[in-house]
Design a protein around this motif. Structure first.
Motif: not given
Ligand SMILES: N[C@@H](CCC(=O)N[C@@H](CS)C(=O)NCC(=O)O)C(=O)O
Length: 216
Positions: A13-18, A165-169
């Motif tokens: 769930g961290a900034a790595s998720m995207a 979209d990946l980053l926004a989600m």
């Protein structure tokens, strides 16, 4: 195609998720290594050699470590044009794509960092004021993104899924426990409900063991 190798250091769930999501969406082979940030593993000497700030993500690209989630998304989109996750340099949507990648990483992501880490990154005595300002910045970003989508747009840029979209989600997911989560905005709620059905999104949640967002 020339051989490309990737190792992603991530935390659920961290900034790595995207970045994790993008590697799955683009069907790129990679190895994933869990960094237990709750236990402080990001401050281990071996990890600090890859990421001197002690943060996730780190992506090892052909043997060399690289950082910053938005930059990694853009790098992967360039290296894997067949994934169609960015408009080509000649496309009319290119400027919007650059603008939105920078807006999300330059305005929204730092406000999120302030909201979550005010007491750790700064003076704990001043944390409440920092968090309050961060909340205003985050909410104004939701209003801007909501207006951008409006009734007509399925995606934040152009008529195709992109790294934006990946980053926004990922960023919207982080707001789930805030007093006004992103899904309080009607167009964002509809957008989240569309994106959550993408098989690659379902898969990254499964691999990271994430449940409960977006709520059913
Ligand atoms: N600007 C960085 C932010 C990375 C970041 O702040 N990651 C957080 C998790 S979301 C982290 O590693 N936190 C652990 C810590 O700061 O100790 C990026 O987008 O990659």
């Amino acid at each position: 195609m020339q051989h490309m190798s990737y190792v992603l250091y991530y935390a659920p769930g961290a900034a790595s998720m995207a970045v994790h999501w993008m590697l799955i969406e683009a069907a790129v082979p990679f190895e994933a290594v869990l960094v237990d940030i709750e236990a402080g593993a990001q401050r281990d000497q071996n990890y600090l050699r890859l990421n001197p700030e002690g943060r996730v993500p780190t992506l090892i690209v052909d043997g060399l470590p690289h950082r910053e989630s938005a930059a990694l998304l853009m790098l992967l989109a360039e290296r894997h044009p067949e994934s169609m996750l960015m408009p080509s340099p000649q496309a009319s949507e290119r400027a919007d794509w650059l603008e939105m990648m920078l807006y999300l990483s330059n305005t929204l992501l730092p406000a999120m960092r302030d909201w979550f880490y005010a007491a750790e990154d700064g003076d704990p005595g001043g944390a409440a004021a920092v968090t309050a300002l961060a909340q205003r910045r985050i909410e104004s970003a939701w209003s801007a993104l909501d207006a951008r989508l409006g009734d007509k747009n399925l995606w934040l840029v152009g008529n195709h899924l992109s790294t934006v979209d990946l980053l926004a989600m990922m960023l919207m997911r982080w707001s789930r426990n805030m007093s006004r989560p992103a899904t309080d905005w009607a167009h964002l709620a509809a957008y989240v409900n569309r994106l959550k059905t993408l098989p690659s999104f379902v898969e990254v949640n499964r691999r990271e063991g994430l449940k409960g967002w977006p709520p059913e």
